[in-house]
Write a protein that holds these residues in place. Sequence first.
Motif, PDB file in Angstrom:
ATOM      1  N   GLY A  37       0.911  -1.184   0.045  1.00 35.46           N
ATOM      2  CA  GLY A  37       0.045  -0.077  -0.077  1.00 35.46           C
ATOM      3  C   GLY A  37       0.667   1.238  -0.007  1.00 35.46           C
ATOM      4  N   TYR A  38       0.074   2.540  -0.559  1.00 38.91           N
ATOM      5  CA  TYR A  38       0.995   3.768  -0.452  1.00 38.91           C
ATOM      6  C   TYR A  38      -0.154   4.615  -0.144  1.00 38.91           C
ATOM      7  CZ  TYR A  38       2.922   7.865  -1.774  1.00 38.91           C
ATOM      8  OH  TYR A  38       3.538   9.393  -1.762  1.00 38.91           O
ATOM      9  N   ASN A  52      -5.564   6.602  -1.034  1.00 37.41           N
ATOM     10  CA  ASN A  52      -4.611   5.167  -0.486  1.00 37.41           C
ATOM     11  C   ASN A  52      -4.771   4.272  -1.720  1.00 37.41           C
ATOM     12  OD1 ASN A  52      -4.869   6.524   1.873  1.00 37.41           O
ATOM     13  ND2 ASN A  52      -5.110   4.661   3.179  1.00 37.41           N
ATOM     14  N   LYS A  53      -3.531   3.699  -2.067  1.00 39.68           N
ATOM     15  CA  LYS A  53      -3.508   2.838  -3.227  1.00 39.68           C
ATOM     16  C   LYS A  53      -2.988   1.400  -2.858  1.00 39.68           C
ATOM     17  CE  LYS A  53      -1.421   2.588  -7.970  1.00 39.68           C
ATOM     18  NZ  LYS A  53      -0.929   3.355  -8.931  1.00 39.68           N
ATOM     19  N   ILE A  54      -3.681   0.509  -3.081  1.00 39.85           N
ATOM     20  CA  ILE A  54      -3.209  -1.018  -2.965  1.00 39.85           C
ATOM     21  C   ILE A  54      -2.972  -1.659  -4.052  1.00 39.85           C
ATOM     22  CG2 ILE A  54      -3.755  -3.089  -1.533  1.00 39.85           C
ATOM     23  CD1 ILE A  54      -6.050  -1.346  -0.090  1.00 39.85           C
ATOM     24  N   ARG A  55      -1.788  -2.423  -4.076  1.00 37.70           N
ATOM     25  CA  ARG A  55      -1.636  -3.336  -4.981  1.00 37.70           C
ATOM     26  C   ARG A  55      -1.768  -4.715  -4.504  1.00 37.70           C
ATOM     27  NH1 ARG A  55       4.195  -4.258  -8.069  1.00 37.70           N
ATOM     28  NH2 ARG A  55       3.791  -5.683  -9.656  1.00 37.70           N
ATOM     29  N   ILE A  56      -2.306  -5.444  -5.380  1.00 43.67           N
ATOM     30  CA  ILE A  56      -3.103  -6.820  -4.801  1.00 43.67           C
ATOM     31  C   ILE A  56      -2.448  -7.910  -5.875  1.00 43.67           C
ATOM     32  CG2 ILE A  56      -5.108  -8.305  -4.107  1.00 43.67           C
ATOM     33  CD1 ILE A  56      -6.533  -5.241  -4.590  1.00 43.67           C
ATOM     34  N   SER A 368       8.136   3.692   6.239  1.00 41.10           N
ATOM     35  CA  SER A 368       7.543   4.091   7.662  1.00 41.10           C
ATOM     36  C   SER A 368       5.958   3.810   7.567  1.00 41.10           C
ATOM     37  CB  SER A 368       7.976   5.327   7.936  1.00 41.10           C
ATOM     38  OG  SER A 368       9.374   5.166   8.647  1.00 41.10           O
ATOM     39  N   LEU A 369       5.308   4.190   6.498  1.00 39.76           N
ATOM     40  CA  LEU A 369       3.735   4.184   6.658  1.00 39.76           C
ATOM     41  C   LEU A 369       3.104   3.483   5.542  1.00 39.76           C
ATOM     42  CD1 LEU A 369       3.262   8.008   7.069  1.00 39.76           C
ATOM     43  CD2 LEU A 369       3.566   6.022   8.983  1.00 39.76           C
TER      44      LEU A 369
END
Length: 577
Positions: A37-38, A52-56, A368-369
Motif C-alpha cells: 500500500g501507499y 490510499n492505493k493498494i496493489r493486490i 515507515s507508513l
Amino acid sequence: MISQLSWKIGGQQGEGVESTDRIFSTALNRLGYYLYGYRHFSSRIKGGHTNNKIRISTKPIRAISDDLDILVAFDQESIDLNAHELRKGGVIVADAKFDPSVPEGIDARLFPVPITKLAEELGTSLMKNMVASGASWALLGLPLEVFNKAVEEEFGRKGPAIVEKNIEAVKRGADFVLELAGGPLDEFKLEEADGKQKLFMIGNEAIGLGSIAAGCRLMSAYPITPASEIMEYLIKKLPKFGGTVIQTEDEIAAVTMAIGANYAGVRTMTASAGPGLSLMMEAIGLAGMTETPLVIVNTQRGGPSTGLPTKQEQSDLNAMVYGTHGEIPKIVIAPASIEDCFYDMIEAFNLSEQYQVPVIVMTDLQLSLGKQSCEPLDYSKIQIARGKLVQDAPALEGAELFKRYEFTEDGVSPRVLPGEKGGLHHVTGVEHDEVGRPSESAVNRRRMMDKRLKKLNALEIRDALRIDAPIEKPDLLIIGMGSTGGTIDAARERLKQDGISSNHITIRQIHPFPADALKPYLEAAKKVIVIENNATAQLAGQIKMYAGNSEKIESLLKYDGNPFLPLEIYKACKEMS
C-alpha cells in the motif's frame, strides 16, 4: 482471471478514506493475497485531498503499480487527480451525489453509486465508506462474508447494532453496483490466493515490535510525522512488558532522556523525522563523547524546515552521517523492507551496546507508513548482545576510580552501570581521561580520539549490501536504499525483457560506508545508476567519495514528494544504458 490488481480510494481527509482502505485490505489479507500500500495524505487533520492505493497480488510484491484498475472516488477532485493512472478499460466507482464525470481522454467505465444517500438511509453519512467498499468488493466477485468478518473486527467494540448497520451498508453498495454493472466484472476477477494470512503492517509497527524484541523498555519521544506511529504502537504494547513511553516536551528532551536511561542500563530509544533529528544533534555528540549507547530512528520526509511533512524523501543522509559537531564514531543503517525494520532494530540495540556508540536507523516515509505483507518473523533469530558490560567489577582501593574509558586494543572500553560496586567513575561531555576526569592534555586528547574512532574499523552489519543474484559483467548496476528496492526490481524485469542485463544492490550500511565490499561490483558494471529520493544525490556522493568509479556513476533523482514508480526507473535506466 488475473494475478494482480491495483485499487485506490480518494476523497477529502477525514471522510473515511483511511478506514475504508484498512478494512478493504484486511479482508484481502484474510484471503491470503499479498498487498503493498501507499498512502498519499495532506499535512492537516481534516480537508485536503487524500488517497490510499493498494496493489493486490497472488505473489510477493514490494512496489506500488504504475497503473490503476479501480478508482473509488468520494469527490470529483479524486477523479480529476487520479484518473490518469487508470489503465484502458479501468473502472471508476463514484458517489452519484456530485454528478461525477470522466476527464476527457480517459478510457474508463464510470459507475455512479449513490454512496452518501445509501449511507444516510441507514442513519448516517459516516457509513458511506462501507457502501463504497461493498461496491468495489462486489465488482471483484469476492465473497462478502469475508469482508463482513473484517467489518465485525473493525466495529465490534461499538456493539452489535453498529456492526449490523455497517454490514447492511456493505450489502447495499454491493447490490446497487452489481445491478448497475450486470454482475461482477470478469476481467477483474482475481486468481485465488494461497489462503495463508500474512503479516500485514507498516514499517513503523515493525520497528516498534523489533524494539520490544530487542529488550527496549523505554521510549522517550515527541510526536512528528512520519514517526508518530512508532510511539503510538509502543504506547499500547510496552506496558505489557514492564516498559513505558514518555512524551517529552521536545526532541532535545527526548534524546537526552534516552541517553540518561541508556547510561542507567535500560535499553531506550527515540524516534523522529528530519526537524527533530536536527534538534538532537548536540546530544548525539554527547552520546559519542561519553560512549553511551543510543538508538535513534529517523523517518525521512520532505524538507527542509517543515517542508513536505507527509511526503516521501530521502534527503537526511548527509545530516545523519555528518550532522554532529566534532568527530565521533556513529553507525547509520537503512532497512529496506518490513522484515528489515524488525530485525534491524534488534541489531541496532546490540550494535549500540557492543560499540558504545549512537546508532541511527534510517527509514523513509514510504517504508515507515506504507502497509505491506510480509512473511512470518523468525523469533529464533533474536539474540541480545550487551557488549563489554561489567557486572562484577573488582573492588576499588582508596581514591581509585573505575577505568570506564580505558584504552583498549579494539577501542571499546569496559562499561559499568551506576551503582555497581567497584564501578565508580566520572562522566562528562568534555574531553576526559580513562576514569572520566576532565583533561586538556594534548597527548590524552589524541589517544582518546584515536580510541573512539577506531571502534568501527571492522564493522559490517548483516546484509550491509543486499545483492540480488549478481551477473558477472552486467550492462547496469542499479543501486538504491530504503524503500526503493522493490521498485527497482520491478523495473529490472522490464529491462531484462529488452535484453539489458543488470545487477541490483541495496546499500543498508550507510555509515561507516562498506566501500571495499562495493568496489568489485562497481568495477564489473559498464554503468552504475544510483536511485534516490533527493535533489543532491547524497547516496551517490557517498559512493564516489569512498568507492570511486565516479566516471561511470549516474543518478536518477526524484524529489517531488512521491515515491518512484517502476516505469520511471525502467525508462530512465533504458535511456542511460
